[in-house]
Scaffold this motif. Structure first.
Motif, mmCIF file in Angstrom:
data_model
loop_
_atom_site.group_PDB
_atom_site.id
_atom_site.type_symbol
_atom_site.label_atom_id
_atom_site.label_comp_id
_atom_site.label_asym_id
_atom_site.label_seq_id
_atom_site.Cartn_x
_atom_site.Cartn_y
_atom_site.Cartn_z
ATOM 1 N N CYS A 1 0.836 -1.199 0.000
ATOM 2 C CA CYS A 1 0.000 0.000 0.000
ATOM 3 C C CYS A 1 0.874 1.253 0.000
ATOM 4 C CB CYS A 1 -0.908 -0.042 1.231
ATOM 5 S SG CYS A 1 -2.114 1.268 1.285
ATOM 6 N N LEU A 2 1.905 1.265 0.831
ATOM 7 C CA LEU A 2 2.785 2.429 0.878
ATOM 8 C C LEU A 2 3.534 2.584 -0.447
ATOM 9 C CD1 LEU A 2 4.236 2.667 4.491
ATOM 10 C CD2 LEU A 2 1.988 3.261 3.618
ATOM 11 N N GLU A 3 3.955 1.480 -1.030
ATOM 12 C CA GLU A 3 4.662 1.570 -2.316
ATOM 13 C C GLU A 3 3.744 2.116 -3.409
ATOM 14 O OE1 GLU A 3 6.697 -2.102 -3.397
ATOM 15 O OE2 GLU A 3 7.476 -2.271 -1.362
ATOM 16 N N GLN A 4 2.484 1.668 -3.396
ATOM 17 C CA GLN A 4 1.556 2.136 -4.432
ATOM 18 C C GLN A 4 1.383 3.657 -4.397
ATOM 19 O OE1 GLN A 4 -2.040 -0.131 -3.833
ATOM 20 N NE2 GLN A 4 -1.347 -1.829 -5.114
ATOM 21 N N TYR A 5 1.491 4.239 -3.193
ATOM 22 C CA TYR A 5 1.316 5.691 -3.066
ATOM 23 C C TYR A 5 2.648 6.388 -2.777
ATOM 24 C CZ TYR A 5 -3.561 4.710 -3.570
ATOM 25 O OH TYR A 5 -4.769 4.300 -4.087
ATOM 26 N N ARG A 6 3.733 5.661 -3.029
ATOM 27 C CA ARG A 6 5.105 6.184 -2.987
ATOM 28 C C ARG A 6 5.560 6.738 -1.647
ATOM 29 N NH1 ARG A 6 7.107 7.548 -8.836
ATOM 30 N NH2 ARG A 6 8.979 8.387 -7.886
ATOM 31 N N PHE A 7 5.106 6.093 -0.568
ATOM 32 C CA PHE A 7 5.657 6.444 0.738
ATOM 33 C C PHE A 7 6.905 5.593 0.976
ATOM 34 C CE2 PHE A 7 1.277 7.829 1.514
ATOM 35 C CZ PHE A 7 1.489 9.022 2.200
#
Ligand SMILES: [Zn+2]
Length: 851
Positions: free
Chosen positions: A624-630
């Motif tokens: 999830c974080l990767e999908q939104y570039r966190f």
């Protein structure tokens, strides 16, 4: 023609004791078969998540193989016949072939399927008897010999590493898929992982089959093999013919297994027809009879001895005996020939799965015309049900709280091959005016059942199939609902009447591009209600561009924006345009601004990762974080235990997990005894027995006191309450399941959108409640340090799923933040990023990661 047998190629019989053929070698074998025979074709769909080939194998006779494109086309017409009349369909059926898809070892420790696949292929290509010829003449057999290549390699290596030690045959202590481990079959509707995307393309676009079978393993004590059909409860939106086909196909498999002398075969039990949306369940709403096989497990490739007495043990609702339609280990109509016990081996699994797979192919070959006619019938009947439904269509309005997430949902629905139209002008439906660009999904289409399953409010049955004699509920197989629209926070309106409107079918979906609407020296506003705004902001922060957050609601005269909107400095217009294009967001040039604002940055985030089989919620959190570039870092036990966490981290995330597992040691053993006693305790090698213990507790405590932020999700909140001695309580902790029960359901929440953690959320939102706590703040001298983020309303709390004992959570706290020392703890009782599916609450997590 000289075709090498699997035994020659691999150097041992597949399924032999202590041997697992590794995926790359299996791929080589299929390629070798393709070189030798015209009857087989190997297609590489692309790379798996970690770069192994995801292959599809097609087997049929020479003539069919030379005519695959035409057969594919015919099949697509039969399952979605449009205006074709019965005569045309009959001639297509004559020309067509039955399509069967079988996938193997999606769950990587359930190794039998993938080991069986080369033998099944070899038998189909070489047996040459009448039964085999009939299969090859009438069936297009499509195999996905390994649904999870990455996991297959991990498990094979793990097994070989510990061979001849006391740990031989143990499952992997970490997730056997980079992001989602065992949850890889919960992804068939949200298609977050690439493997699910390949399968969606194969099964719902290219080759919608007349039967789909997914080969698994289950626990070791009980039946030897489960085959279709499912037990109750079943889901209301599947075509009844599908449920009948499942019985019909399953009976043939069970019969063939008995004929071959296999014992311990059960059907219509254990696995219910209402469960999660894995491919073998979602397929049903696509009108595809979709089924499981579930073999009893050995210890990977190591034999397991089972005493007859152990088979009869009823050990609670997670055991295999004394459960849905298998009340005891005695002959019953769906279990006429119990296995007697003894050694249980991988080879036993390979053989029984091969018989069941073959039996399905045989059945389809014998009944080609009927199953193709059924495929047509189901399409017609589901379409007719759509016509008769009180609602004509589902309208997805263009005006949404989060426009980008709505578009993302449309993209995912198109992956399911649902027929969707976009309005080219504004229109009316049930006295409401909808803007041009809104989507219309008519119910009169073959996928009517799927549309209702994904988009409409859903109540899990509360009846004698779901309650035990004493009134306590049986735990549903998975979540009680998977309502996509609710999970994503997207508004969808069922409508009875539509005005005339020009429509265009969405055939090739294209995600809308965003823009920068003008030029400004003051900066650019970005609406925080959009999940993709966070992705955009992360892209800008990575480049060192200054971004601020406006801490009050804003009325610019043109836009009314809630608290928490982003303000990007001017001077980077070209970058903004590029980011807008990639993320679909709109940057608004600012004309004037007088508002409180503060600069933001990406915080240094650590996610706690443990062993004991891995924490699936942790894996999904990473994705999830990767999908939104966190950006994030992984924290293992020792990283936390060694302390001084504030030097490297601003935020530490504890994904959903039982406090006992986070603590580890004796706490975890006791938890296992209470919750998993029908499974043997996993005595992993010491380095994989994780747990934070007292040291970890102290380290996290000082992390918060010295200014860190601890973000806890689901059950992990209880760990924080105990560790940090917070004056909060879970009001549900002492209630029996008869008093309170809410398994994976969407609940209404009232959200305090002026709280920084809730910036951009709607005032009323749906949260996924699953083994979640609900909080109250105990009276204490520091009440002012507790701030409430979201609460449950007084009544009508349940949206979809199942809720017993609503009064216990009425007006209780769903999420809150507690200041402690110089830092704070964010307690998100619901599951804000569950399986990367609950987009409607992603922002509750995202906001904690910017400071
Ligand atoms: Zn499985």
């Amino acid at each position: 023609m000289n075709i090498t047998s699997p035994e020659e190629f691999f150097g041992h019989q597949l399924g032999a004791d202590h041997k697992i053929a590794r995926w790359d070698k299996i791929v080589d074998y299929f390629i070798k078969l393709e070189e030798k025979s015209e009857k087989i074709k190997v297609i590489n769909m692309g790379d798996s998540t970690e770069g192994y080939p995801f292959i599809v194998v097609i087997i049929s006779n020479d003539e069919n193989m030379g005519n695959l494109e035409r057969i594919k086309e015919i099949n697509q017409e039969i399952v979605d016949p449009g205006d074709l009349d019965e005569e045309e369909i009959k001639s297509l059926i004559e020309e067509g072939r039955a399509v069967v898809i079988q996938s193997m070892s999606l769950h990587a420790t359930e190794i039998g399927g993938t080991q069986m696949a080369p033998e099944l292929a070899y038998n189909l290509l070489t047996r040459g008897d009448d039964e085999t010829k009939r299969i090859l003449n009438n069936v297009i057999s499509i195999m996905v010999p390994c649904f999870n290549p990455d996991g297959q390699v991990m498990v094979t290596e793990w097994y070989n590493q510990w061979l001849d030690t006391e740990y031989e045959g143990m499952p992997t202590p970490f997730l056997y898929h980079k992001y989602c481990g065992h949850d890889n079959n919960r992804d068939a509707f949200m298609t977050n992982i690439v493997e699910a995307q390949y399968m969606t393309d194969l099964m719902f676009h290219q080759w919608p089959p007349q039967a789909y079978q997914d080969h698994h393993h289950m626990g070791s004590y009980g039946a030897r093999l489960y085959v279709a059909p499912y037990s109750d409860p079943i889901h209301p939106h599947g075509d009844p013919l599908v449920w009948r086909e499942l019985q019909w196909y399953g009976s043939h498999m069970a019969y063939k297994l008995e004929e071959e002398g296999k014992t311990g075969i059960v059907n219509a039990a254990i696995f219910s027809g209402w469960a999660h949306l894995g491919f073998h369940w979602i397929g049903i709403y696509h009108n595809i009879p979709s089924m499981l096989t579930e073999s009893a497990s050995a210890k990977l490739a190591t034999p397991l001895y089972i005493h007859p007495e152990q088979l009869k043990e009823e050990t609670g609702e997670r055991s295999l005996v004394g459960t849905r339609m298998l009340p005891h280990y005695k002959p019953t109509t769906n279990f006429p020939h119990p296995w007697k016990g003894g050694w249980w081996k991988l080879r036993d699994i390979v053989e029984q799965q091969k018989i069941s797979a073959w039996a399905l192919l045989d059945h389809m070959a014998r009944n080609k015309e009927t199953v193709l006619w059924n495929a047509y019938q189901k399409a017609v009947r589901q379409t007719e049900r759509g016509v008769e439904d009180p609602y004509t269509a589902y309208v997805v309005p263009k005006v949404q709280h989060d426009f980008g997430t709505m578009e993302l949902m449309i993209e995912k629905l198109i992956l399911q091959n649902i027929e969707i139209y976009q309005a080219k002008e504004s229109f009316m439906a049930d006295a409401v005016v909808y803007e041009e660009g809104s989507y219309i999904i008519p119910l009169a289409q073959p996928k009517m059942g799927l549309i209702k399953t994904l988009l409409s409010r859903t109540q899990f049955p509360d009846d004698s199939f779901t309650r035990q004699p004493d009134g306590s509920p049986y735990r549903p197989y998975d979540t009680a609902t998977d309502t996509m629209a609710e999970f994503m926070g997207v508004e969808v309106h069922p409508v009875e009447w539509l005005s005339e409107v020009e429509l265009e079918q969405v055939l090739e979906y294209k995600f809308p591009e965003g823009n920068v609407d003008d030029e400004s020296d003051l900066g650019y506003l970005l609406d925080t209600r959009e999940n993709f705004a966070f992705k955009a902001i992360n892209m800008l922060l990575e480049k060192g561009i200054v971004v601020e957050r406006i801490t009050i609601p804003l009325d610019t005269g043109v836009y009314e924006l809630p608290s928490g909107c982003f303000l990007v400095e001017s001077g980077h217009e070209e970058t903004l345009k590029a980011v807008a294009k990639k993320t679909g967001v709109k940057f608004h040039a600012l004309m004037e601004l007088e508002a409180d604002k503060k600069p933001i940055k990406q915080l240094r985030v650590g996610i706690y990762q443990r062993y004991w089989g891995g924490n699936i919620d942790e894996g999904w959190t990473r994705l999830c974080l990767e999908q939104y570039r966190f950006p994030y870092m992984i924290l293992l036990d020792d990283d936390i235990k060694k302390g001084k966490l504030n030097e490297d981290y601003d935020v530490i995330i504890l994904p959903n997990d039982s406090p006992a597992i986070i603590t580890g040691g004796e706490d975890f053993r006791e938890w296992w005894e209470e919750n998993r006693s029908s499974w043997s305790f996993p005595e992993f090698p010491p380095e994989y027995q994780s747990g934070l213990g007292d040291e970890g507790k102290e380290a996290l405590k000082s992390f918060v006191e010295e200014g860190g932020k601890l973000v806890c999700m689901g059950e992990a909140c209880m760990y924080a309450i105990e560790t940090l001695e917070l004056e909060a309580d879970n009001v549900l902790k002492d209630l029996s399941s008869k008093e309170f029960f809410c398994p994976g359901s969407t609940l209404n929440m009232k959200v305090n959108t002026t709280h920084p953690v809730a910036y951009g959320m709607p005032d009323n939102a749906l949260g996924l409640f699953w083994e979640s706590p609900a909080f109250k703040i105990k009276p204490n001298m520091e009440n002012h340090k507790y701030s409430v983020i979201a609460t449950y309303p007084e009544r009508d709390i349940l949206q979809s799923g199942w809720l017993i004992g609503e009064n216990h959570i009425a007006e209780k706290i769903a999420a809150m933040e507690v200041e402690k020392g110089k830092g704070s703890t964010v307690l998100l009782g619901i599951r804000p990023q569950h399986r990367c599916q609950t987009h409607g609450t992603f922002k509750l997590l995202f906001n904690t990661l910017l400071g």
